[in-house]
Design a protein around this motif. Sequence first.
Motif, PDB file in Angstrom:
ATOM      1  N   UNK A 153      -1.017   3.836   6.856  1.00  0.00           N
ATOM      2  CA  UNK A 153      -2.446   4.126   6.730  1.00  0.00           C
ATOM      3  C   UNK A 153      -3.266   3.517   7.854  1.00  0.00           C
ATOM      4  N   UNK A 154      -4.419   4.141   8.077  1.00  0.00           N
ATOM      5  CA  UNK A 154      -5.431   3.588   8.977  1.00  0.00           C
ATOM      6  C   UNK A 154      -6.683   3.400   8.141  1.00  0.00           C
ATOM      7  N   UNK A 155      -7.305   2.220   8.256  1.00  0.00           N
ATOM      8  CA  UNK A 155      -8.525   1.983   7.477  1.00  0.00           C
ATOM      9  C   UNK A 155      -9.741   1.971   8.395  1.00  0.00           C
ATOM     10  N   UNK A 189       0.050 -10.601  16.115  1.00  0.00           N
ATOM     11  CA  UNK A 189       0.626  -9.270  16.238  1.00  0.00           C
ATOM     12  C   UNK A 189      -0.143  -8.247  15.411  1.00  0.00           C
ATOM     13  N   UNK A 190      -0.654  -8.707  14.300  1.00  0.00           N
ATOM     14  CA  UNK A 190      -1.408  -7.847  13.389  1.00  0.00           C
ATOM     15  C   UNK A 190      -2.723  -8.540  13.068  1.00  0.00           C
ATOM     16  N   UNK A 191      -3.711  -7.787  12.621  1.00  0.00           N
ATOM     17  CA  UNK A 191      -4.889  -8.422  12.015  1.00  0.00           C
ATOM     18  C   UNK A 191      -4.453  -8.984  10.654  1.00  0.00           C
ATOM     19  N   UNK A 192      -5.079 -10.081  10.236  1.00  0.00           N
ATOM     20  CA  UNK A 192      -4.697 -10.650   8.935  1.00  0.00           C
ATOM     21  C   UNK A 192      -4.956  -9.634   7.821  1.00  0.00           C
ATOM     22  N   UNK A 193      -5.955  -8.783   8.018  1.00  0.00           N
ATOM     23  CA  UNK A 193      -6.258  -7.734   7.044  1.00  0.00           C
ATOM     24  C   UNK A 193      -5.045  -6.808   6.850  1.00  0.00           C
ATOM     25  N   UNK A 194      -4.345  -6.513   7.938  1.00  0.00           N
ATOM     26  CA  UNK A 194      -3.200  -5.597   7.870  1.00  0.00           C
ATOM     27  C   UNK A 194      -2.042  -6.246   7.118  1.00  0.00           C
ATOM     28  N   UNK A 195      -1.828  -7.505   7.395  1.00  0.00           N
ATOM     29  CA  UNK A 195      -0.752  -8.238   6.736  1.00  0.00           C
ATOM     30  C   UNK A 195      -1.052  -8.370   5.239  1.00  0.00           C
ATOM     31  N   UNK A 210       8.488  -2.392  -0.443  1.00  0.00           N
ATOM     32  CA  UNK A 210       7.873  -1.115  -0.064  1.00  0.00           C
ATOM     33  C   UNK A 210       7.516  -1.100   1.431  1.00  0.00           C
ATOM     34  N   UNK A 211       8.075  -0.167   2.221  1.00  0.00           N
ATOM     35  CA  UNK A 211       7.684  -0.065   3.624  1.00  0.00           C
ATOM     36  C   UNK A 211       6.215   0.378   3.724  1.00  0.00           C
ATOM     37  N   UNK A 212       5.385  -0.445   4.346  1.00  0.00           N
ATOM     38  CA  UNK A 212       3.954  -0.131   4.442  1.00  0.00           C
ATOM     39  C   UNK A 212       3.434  -0.641   5.782  1.00  0.00           C
ATOM     40  N   UNK A 213       2.844   0.244   6.546  1.00  0.00           N
ATOM     41  CA  UNK A 213       2.260  -0.173   7.825  1.00  0.00           C
ATOM     42  C   UNK A 213       0.788   0.241   7.850  1.00  0.00           C
ATOM     43  N   UNK A 214      -0.074  -0.711   8.230  1.00  0.00           N
ATOM     44  CA  UNK A 214      -1.520  -0.432   8.250  1.00  0.00           C
ATOM     45  C   UNK A 214      -2.124  -0.781   9.606  1.00  0.00           C
ATOM     46  N   UNK A 215      -3.060   0.033  10.033  1.00  0.00           N
ATOM     47  CA  UNK A 215      -3.933  -0.315  11.151  1.00  0.00           C
ATOM     48  C   UNK A 215      -5.346  -0.370  10.584  1.00  0.00           C
ATOM     49  N   UNK A 216      -5.965  -1.561  10.632  1.00  0.00           N
ATOM     50  CA  UNK A 216      -7.286  -1.737  10.019  1.00  0.00           C
ATOM     51  C   UNK A 216      -8.338  -1.930  11.110  1.00  0.00           C
ATOM     52  N   UNK A 217      -9.406  -1.202  11.026  1.00  0.00           N
ATOM     53  CA  UNK A 217     -10.530  -1.424  11.936  1.00  0.00           C
ATOM     54  C   UNK A 217     -11.822  -1.456  11.128  1.00  0.00           C
TER      55      UNK A 217
END
Length: 315
Positions: A153-155, A189-195, A210-217
């Motif tokens: 997901x992208x937020x 490596x990631x924003x803390x929000x993504x982790x 659960x495999x989950x990858x996020x990009x948060x902006x």
Amino acid sequence: MPDLDLRAAVVGATGAVGTVTLELLAERGFRDVRAFASARSAGSQVGFGDGRLTVEEATPEALAAGDLDLAFFSVGTAASRELVPHAVRGGAVVVDKSDAYRLTDGIPLVVAGVNDQVLNGDEIVANPNCSAMQLACVLKPLGDEAGLASVRLATYQSASGAGDAGIERLRSVPAAEADLSMDWDLDGDEFSEEWKLRAETRKILDLPELPLHATCVRVPVLVGHAQAVWVETQEPLSPEAAGEILRGAPHVELADLPTPGDAAGRDHVLVGRIRRDTAGDGLALWIVNDNLRKGAALNAVQIAELLLERRLLPA
Ligand SMILES: NC(=O)c1ccc[n+]([C@@H]2O[C@H](COP(=O)([O-])OP(=O)(O)OC[C@H]3O[C@@H](n4cnc5c(N)ncnc54)[C@H](OP(=O)(O)O)[C@@H]3O)[C@@H](O)[C@H]2O)c1
């Protein structure tokens, strides 16, 4: 009917989430409510229904005095870590909205309507991150039907997700120039929000792998977080079937193309654009929610209502 005479406190009552918590408690008929914040705002007034409450300083002594049954904390992580144990010592059940306790073993991380079966007479109940909250409301019913294989997901998160300071930053400069950055995780490596979004979603859904990858902006929007989500399920699930499942899901409402403006001030998580992912096997969805309501204050109040209904508060 829940006992609305129980003695409740909102700690962080002057902030973005605390203000909405007070509004919701007044709407629901809670009567015995006190407002706490830091020494900075002690003595100031906040709205509560038709009246006003005088803000008290949230000292360890005041919180441990033994005259509170329920405390809604919406302060930062450090303040929660410091003050929540005092409220618990005084006998209050705490619903905490910071990330201080969300991933602590033995402390339930609850989205009302999704995993509230884990409530069990706890001293502290943690309220998830706003992005995890809206995501879990949608993933849970889809996963129950077809199993979840992976989530990407992208937020697009609103300024109020960063509290009053975020709102102030957005209002103080033209939107195109607003600094809307997120905090980095310690690894950089990631924003803390993504982790947090990955770890909390896994805990809520009880799917630790659960495999989950996020990009948060963050985006220059006042209220309302949006998410573009791609879900792969273990069993085939058509967009039409997913729509039918979500139509009946708790706290979820279907909409064509919901915007943050549509979600602001609303209780439901809005879901639209449910369609086949043309690059893979799964589904693509668009999810929007008021981050201050179901994403924070409303969920905390719903947790309190569940505790009352199930008689999980001290007598
Ligand atoms: N905003 C969201 O969408 C959202 C969503 C989910 C979870 N949360 C979480 O909810 C919490 C509050 O967020 P917010 O957006 O409402 O932040 P905020 O607008 O910055 O409000 C913070 C509140 O905490 C109080 N406070 C700060 N330090 C304190 C201390 N040492 N003792 C007592 N009170 C203290 C502030 O009081 P003063 O007025 O005295 O400074 C204020 O009332 C955070 O942990 C945040 O991560 C926020």
